[in-house]
Structures are given as structure tokens and as C-alpha cells.
Motif scaffolding. Structure first.
Motif, PDB file in Angstrom:
ATOM      1  N   ALA A  59     -29.515 -31.374  16.345  1.00 18.32           N
ATOM      2  CA  ALA A  59     -29.331 -30.458  15.217  1.00 18.32           C
ATOM      3  C   ALA A  59     -27.916 -30.582  14.646  1.00 18.32           C
ATOM      4  CB  ALA A  59     -29.599 -29.019  15.658  1.00 18.32           C
ATOM      5  N   ASP A  60     -26.915 -30.713  15.515  1.00 12.18           N
ATOM      6  CA  ASP A  60     -25.540 -30.892  15.046  1.00 12.18           C
ATOM      7  C   ASP A  60     -25.378 -32.217  14.305  1.00 12.18           C
ATOM      8  OD1 ASP A  60     -24.786 -28.465  16.102  1.00 12.18           O
ATOM      9  OD2 ASP A  60     -24.000 -29.328  17.960  1.00 12.18           O
ATOM     10  N   ASP A  62     -26.882 -31.885  10.833  1.00 15.01           N
ATOM     11  CA  ASP A  62     -25.988 -31.154   9.937  1.00 15.01           C
ATOM     12  C   ASP A  62     -24.768 -31.991   9.548  1.00 15.01           C
ATOM     13  OD1 ASP A  62     -27.693 -29.009   9.975  1.00 15.01           O
ATOM     14  OD2 ASP A  62     -26.560 -27.906  11.496  1.00 15.01           O
ATOM     15  N   ASN A  92     -25.840 -34.526   6.933  1.00 15.83           N
ATOM     16  CA  ASN A  92     -26.022 -33.860   5.642  1.00 15.83           C
ATOM     17  C   ASN A  92     -24.679 -33.540   4.993  1.00 15.83           C
ATOM     18  OD1 ASN A  92     -28.771 -33.962   5.575  1.00 15.83           O
ATOM     19  ND2 ASN A  92     -29.059 -31.950   6.479  1.00 15.83           N
ATOM     20  N   ALA A  93     -23.702 -33.105   5.795  1.00 17.36           N
ATOM     21  CA  ALA A  93     -22.377 -32.817   5.250  1.00 17.36           C
ATOM     22  C   ALA A  93     -21.713 -34.092   4.741  1.00 17.36           C
ATOM     23  CB  ALA A  93     -21.506 -32.160   6.311  1.00 17.36           C
ATOM     24  N   LYS A 130     -27.844 -28.334  -2.698  1.00 16.09           N
ATOM     25  CA  LYS A 130     -27.738 -27.552  -1.472  1.00 16.09           C
ATOM     26  C   LYS A 130     -28.699 -28.138  -0.446  1.00 16.09           C
ATOM     27  CE  LYS A 130     -27.826 -22.932   0.429  1.00 16.09           C
ATOM     28  NZ  LYS A 130     -27.172 -23.368   1.608  1.00 16.09           N
ATOM     29  N   ALA A 179     -29.324 -26.236   6.444  1.00 14.63           N
ATOM     30  CA  ALA A 179     -28.977 -26.603   7.814  1.00 14.63           C
ATOM     31  C   ALA A 179     -30.243 -26.689   8.657  1.00 14.63           C
ATOM     32  CB  ALA A 179     -28.026 -25.573   8.404  1.00 14.63           C
ATOM     33  N   TYR A 180     -30.142 -27.381   9.766  1.00 17.98           N
ATOM     34  CA  TYR A 180     -31.274 -27.495  10.684  1.00 17.98           C
ATOM     35  C   TYR A 180     -31.584 -26.113  11.248  1.00 17.98           C
ATOM     36  CZ  TYR A 180     -34.317 -29.710  14.092  1.00 17.98           C
ATOM     37  OH  TYR A 180     -35.401 -30.110  14.812  1.00 17.98           O
ATOM     38  N   ARG A 204     -32.155 -23.228  13.613  1.00 16.32           N
ATOM     39  CA  ARG A 204     -31.812 -22.965  15.012  1.00 16.32           C
ATOM     40  C   ARG A 204     -32.261 -21.560  15.371  1.00 16.32           C
ATOM     41  NH1 ARG A 204     -27.569 -26.083  13.032  1.00 16.32           N
ATOM     42  NH2 ARG A 204     -26.802 -27.680  14.428  1.00 16.32           N
TER      43      ARG A 204
END
Length: 88
Positions: free
Chosen positions: A33-34, A37, A40-41, A56, A59-60, A62
Motif C-alpha cells: 500500500a505504501d 501511494d 502515485n505521488a 486527484k 490513496a490505497y 487502508r
């Protein structure tokens, strides 16, 4: 009693972490997940967007962290504990 050497994706670890929504959330899933993200960033920061504004990217998803409960200062008698456990 301390239970050791359980897999981090087990139900016991999930309940100790905050609830059933943590079931399956081991170290690998948190890292994935990190990474999702972070990618994507990076895409958002380095992209060449047509109108100059990055879209936009969500985020994954959680599990939601629950706020910690404060300890109650009230003392409980042995009779009240017995009544609660016996279901009377």
C-alpha cells in the motif's frame, strides 16, 4: 498470557491491532500500500498534464484507525465483574 509466533495476518493479531478490518494486513500488505501511494505521488509530481493540473489520485484503501479509549478511573467490585461475566 502472551501468544507468540503468530503470522501477522492472523485473526488474533488483527483483533489486537484494532478489529476485523485489519485481518490480512501484514507487513507485506502495508508495504504494498505504501509503494502504491509512493508511485502515485511520483506520477503526480513528474507527469506532463495537459491542463497543467495533476488529477486527484486516491490513496490505497487502508483500515481506519480507531481512537484509543481512555481508561476509566472508576473501580469495579468483584461482584460486578462476576455479574458481567456470568450474564446475570
Amino acid at each position: 498470557m502472551l501468544v507468540q509466533r503468530l503470522p501477522d495476518t492472523s485473526m488474533t493479531v488483527a483483533l489486537a491491532s484494532g478489529g476485523r478490518e485489519y485481518l490480512g494486513w501484514g507487513m507485506e500488505r502495508h508495504m504494498q500500500a505504501d509503494l502504491f501511494d509512493a508511485l502515485n505521488a511520483n506520477t503526480k509530481a513528474t507527469g506532463n498534464w495537459a491542463k497543467g493540473k495533476a488529477p486527484k489520485i486516491p490513496a490505497y484503501p487502508r483500515p481506519k484507525a480507531r481512537p484509543e479509549k481512555k481508561k476509566a478511573e472508576k473501580r469495579v467490585s468483584v461482584a460486578e465483574i462476576y455479574a458481567r461475566l456470568s450474564g446475570r
